[in-house]
Each structure stands twice: as structure tokens, then as C-alpha cells.
Design an enzyme around this catalytic site. Structure first.
Site, PDB file in Angstrom:
ATOM      1  N   TRP A 101      48.457  35.549  36.500  1.00  0.00           N
ATOM      2  CA  TRP A 101      48.647  34.482  35.541  1.00  0.00           C
ATOM      3  C   TRP A 101      50.037  33.554  35.626  1.00  0.00           C
ATOM      4  O   TRP A 101      50.017  32.455  35.470  1.00  0.00           O
ATOM      5  CB  TRP A 101      48.888  35.031  34.059  1.00  0.00           C
ATOM      6  CG  TRP A 101      47.629  35.834  33.576  1.00  0.00           C
ATOM      7  CD1 TRP A 101      47.375  37.021  33.514  1.00  0.00           C
ATOM      8  CD2 TRP A 101      46.428  35.252  33.434  1.00  0.00           C
ATOM      9  NE1 TRP A 101      46.142  37.488  33.008  1.00  0.00           N
ATOM     10  CE2 TRP A 101      45.405  36.450  32.905  1.00  0.00           C
ATOM     11  CE3 TRP A 101      45.792  33.994  33.585  1.00  0.00           C
ATOM     12  CZ2 TRP A 101      44.059  36.098  32.709  1.00  0.00           C
ATOM     13  CZ3 TRP A 101      44.492  33.816  33.222  1.00  0.00           C
ATOM     14  CH2 TRP A 101      43.409  34.770  33.019  1.00  0.00           C
ATOM     15  N   ASP A 171      55.498  33.045  28.964  1.00  0.00           N
ATOM     16  CA  ASP A 171      54.247  33.505  28.597  1.00  0.00           C
ATOM     17  C   ASP A 171      54.158  34.902  28.054  1.00  0.00           C
ATOM     18  O   ASP A 171      54.382  35.876  29.032  1.00  0.00           O
ATOM     19  CB  ASP A 171      52.994  33.453  29.938  1.00  0.00           C
ATOM     20  CG  ASP A 171      51.528  33.757  29.336  1.00  0.00           C
ATOM     21  OD1 ASP A 171      51.432  34.336  28.387  1.00  0.00           O
ATOM     22  OD2 ASP A 171      50.751  33.669  30.369  1.00  0.00           O
ATOM     23  N   LYS A 195      45.106  38.981  22.939  1.00  0.00           N
ATOM     24  CA  LYS A 195      45.721  40.340  23.479  1.00  0.00           C
ATOM     25  C   LYS A 195      45.944  41.172  22.474  1.00  0.00           C
ATOM     26  O   LYS A 195      45.791  42.385  22.362  1.00  0.00           O
ATOM     27  CB  LYS A 195      46.793  40.013  24.459  1.00  0.00           C
ATOM     28  CG  LYS A 195      46.371  39.127  25.734  1.00  0.00           C
ATOM     29  CD  LYS A 195      45.127  39.525  26.698  1.00  0.00           C
ATOM     30  CE  LYS A 195      44.378  38.336  27.198  1.00  0.00           C
ATOM     31  NZ  LYS A 195      45.200  37.894  28.390  1.00  0.00           N
TER      32      LYS A 195
END
Ligand SMILES: *Cc1c(COP(=O)(O)O)cnc(C)c1O
Length: 360
Positions: A101, A171, A195
Site C-alpha cells: 500500500w 495511512d 478494515k
């Protein structure tokens, strides 16, 4: 069939209480005679929902007044572009590459300016967090970027990088609301909620006010300017209304659990059960350096691909869902987010012990 123990990395398990409440309110929200899915985002009822959600999130995270909270769409991945478009005034930013990511965010930023990879753990398949105490931060870097919890590899920054005064952008998709945070250490904290917070379709951005300006890269679409959404209090256009409503319910649930201090304790307790077993097992072992282990995503392997596949299959049959590792790394991964009860982790470890005895 009843509910399973769902170890999915995302979209992931949500608190049962929240789902039941949403079910109860499905046809008639609070006497409005309609579902939240059917109501105007400009209505009084919805205004209360979004305002209360923001207020509760501010309380949970202790967000200072000089930070805006934005409820946006486009997933975490859209932020990979929005961040450079809005923040790269000098056209330079430093990225710490601790997984897929972070790498994707870095590659996206390269479209807009000079994104520099100042550290990486790619040399050991992202199984650790590099030492970030004295990195070659660029003098003219607009920000330093991290992915704080690496969902796929199961590592977490337990110490934030020394950014040498530069704005930190993080993030936090897979560790959002898993523990208390000092918001003042960041310029931007953002995460896709699917998530650890709510249903897919909402991304929450917590951004310091001085970073929200009209001075964005030329060509930045109106919808991709933080200012557009900050000025309109996340109601510039139709927001992901139902998803925000569910997030709001999760915030209330978290407050009822005792807030983020209590969540951290519970998450530590849950993770310890699994890591202690992995450290003592002769069959299973963790894949991450101990000091960098995530409390949320726990990858593990047997060292034998066929046995891994057998484990995933038998676990599924026994009611433990989504234990297969990410397609890029293989093995197994148990995501044990806030809403995973401790009983689920204990039951998984018991199942692993049984599997180990049978396959020794
Ligand atoms: C899942 C995930 C993403 C991607 O999220 P989307 O909402 O699918 O774009 C980005 N970063 C992290 C840390 C993730 O876990």
C-alpha cells in the site's frame, strides 16, 4: 447457519450489536418512516447522523479543533492521488516503503511530482519496519508519508519516523481506532473504514487546517480538493450516507467499550494469545520481526504450501473464515480487528493446536 469467526483483512468483521441495531432500523429510522438509505443527505435526520458521527470520532481520538474531519469516497486508494495533488506545493515528498500500500501511494505520487523513497523494507519482503530515526529527509519535502499498519505483511510502526519537522501523512486504514493516537503528531491521518471501522465506501481524512488551501496542483478536480469537502462539512455532494451512519454506530460502540485505551488493552490481549502460540508452535510460525508485529493483522505459515492450503480448508470447514494470506504472500493471515471477540482468537488457537497434533 450462524455467524462464523471472520478473519478477513477487509471488508471485515463488524460488531454484532451494530449490525443488529442497523437491522432494527432498516425500515424505519428513528420514526422517520424510511431507511437511512432512502433519506435526503440534506434532511434534519441525516444532519444529526453525520454531525453526531463526527462529534463521537473527535471525542474518541481527542482530535484538536484545528483539524478537520472529512468523510469521503474513493477508498484509501483515492487518497494516494489526493494527497500529492493537495499537499505537493514544492513538488517533492518523501515516502517510506513498508509494503504494497505504501508502494502504491508512492507510485501514484510520482505522477504529480518528485516522490522519493527514503527507506524501504522490500529487501526482506516487508517483514520489518526500517529504522526511521535519522532518514535523509529532503529539505524541500512537502511531507513524509507512511503506511502505519501494513495490512498485508502484518507490521506496524510502533515509533513514528523522525520527519525532521516535515508534515507526517499516515495511512492508518488497518489500525484506525485500534489504540489511542496523538493526532498532533500528524498533518494528515486517513483510512478506508472497511478494515477496522465500518462498511466499504467511506474514507475518513483527519487533516490539519493549515494544509487545506486553494493552492493545489493545477488541474486538480473540484471533487479531489480537500478544501471543497472541508468547506461543505463533507456534504459538498451526496456523501456515502449509509456507510457514515454505520461508522457512527461503531463510534458509539467503541465509546461503550471504554474508548481507545480499552480497545488497545483488548487488542493487545487478543494478539498476545495468537503470537504466544506462534512462538511456541513447532508447526506454525509468524513471518514478521517481533518488535514490529501488528496487533491487527497476523500473518503465519507452516513452511509447507500444501499444508498451508490444507489448514485454510479445514479451518473454513470448522467456521474460521478468510484465513488465507494475501495473494502476493501466501500462507495464512488472521486479521483480528476491534470487532473480533477474544473467544474467536482463543478458538482459532485451539483449532491450530489440534491441526498441529494431527499433522505433526
Ligand atoms: C486496504 C488498504 C488500502 C486500500 O483501500 P481501498 O479502500 O480499497 O482503496 C490502502 N491502505 C491500506 C493500509 C489498506 O489496508
Amino acid at each position: 447457519m450462524g455467524r462464523v469467526y471472520n478473519f478477513s483483512a477487509g471488508p471485515a468483521v463488524l460488531p454484532e450489536e451494530v449490525l443488529k441495531e442497523a437491522a432494527d432500523e432498516m425500515l424505519d429510522y428513528n420514526g422517520t418512516g424510511m431507511s437511512v438509505m432512502e433519506m435526503s443527505h440534506r434532511s434534519k435526520a441525516y444532519d444529526d447522523i453525520i454531525k453526531t458521527a463526527e462529534k463521537d470520532l473527535r471525542e474518541l481520538m481527542n482530535i484538536p479543533d484545528n483539524y478537520k474531519v472529512l468523510f469521503l469516497q474513493g477508498g484509501a486508494s483515492q487518497q494516494f492521488a489526493m494527497i500529492p495533488m493537495n499537499l505537493m506545493k514544492n513538488k517533492k515528498a518523501d515516502y517510506i516503503i513498508t509494503g504494497q500500500w505504501a508502494k502504491k501511494a508512492y507510485q501514484e505520487a510520482k505522477i504529480y511530482g518528485d516522490a522519493v523513497a527514503i527507506a524501504s523494507s522490500a529487501d526482506k519482503t516487508f517483514s520489518y519496519i526500517p529504522d526511521c530515526s535519522d532518514l535523509p529527509i529532503d529539505d524541500d519535502a512537502d511531507y513524509v508519508y507512511i503506511c502505519e499498519n501494513n495490512t498485508i505483511y502484518g507490521t506496524k510502526f510502533w515509533t513514528l519516523p523522525n520527519t525532521k519537522g516535515k508534515t507526517l501523512v499516515a495511512d492508518v486504514s488497518s489500525c484506525f481506532l485500534s489504540e489511542p493516537v496523538d493526532v498532533t503528531k500528524y498533518g494528515v491521518i486517513y483510512g478506508g473504514v472497511q478494515k477496522n471501522v465500518g462498511p466499504a465506501g467511506v474514507v475518513i481524512v483527519i487533516i490539519r487546517e493549515d494544509l487545506i488551501t486553494e493552492d493545489v496542483l493545477p488541474g486538480t478536480p473540484t471533487m479531489l480538493k480537500y478544501k471543497t469537502h472541508a468547506d461543505a462539512e463533507s456534504l459538498y455532494n451526496t456523501p456515502p450516507a449509509y456507510g457514515i451512519y454505520i461508522c457512527g454506530k461503531v463510534f458509539k460502540w467503541l465509546k461503550k467499550q471504554g474508548g481507545l485505551e480499552a480497545m488497545k488493552k483488548r487488542n493487545e490481549e487478543k494478539a498476545k494469545i495468537l503470537y504466544d502460540f506462534l512462538d511456541s508452535s513447532k508447526l506454525f510460525h509468524g513471518t514478521v520481526e517481533k518488535k514490529d508485529r501488528s496487533l491487527m493483522n497476523v500473518p503465519f505459515v507452516t513452511g509447507n504450501e500444501e499444508l498451508d492450503a490444507k489448514f485454510v480448508k479445514e479451518a473454513k470447514a470448522a467456521g474460521f473464515e478468510n484465513l488465507k494470506g494475501h495473494r502476493t504472500v501466501g500462507g495464512m493471515r488472521a486479521s483480528i480487528y476491534n470487532a473480533m471477540p477474544i473467544e474467536g482468537v482463543k478458538a482459532l488457537v485451539e483449532f491450530m493446536k489440534k491441526f498441529e497434533a494431527e499433522n505433526a
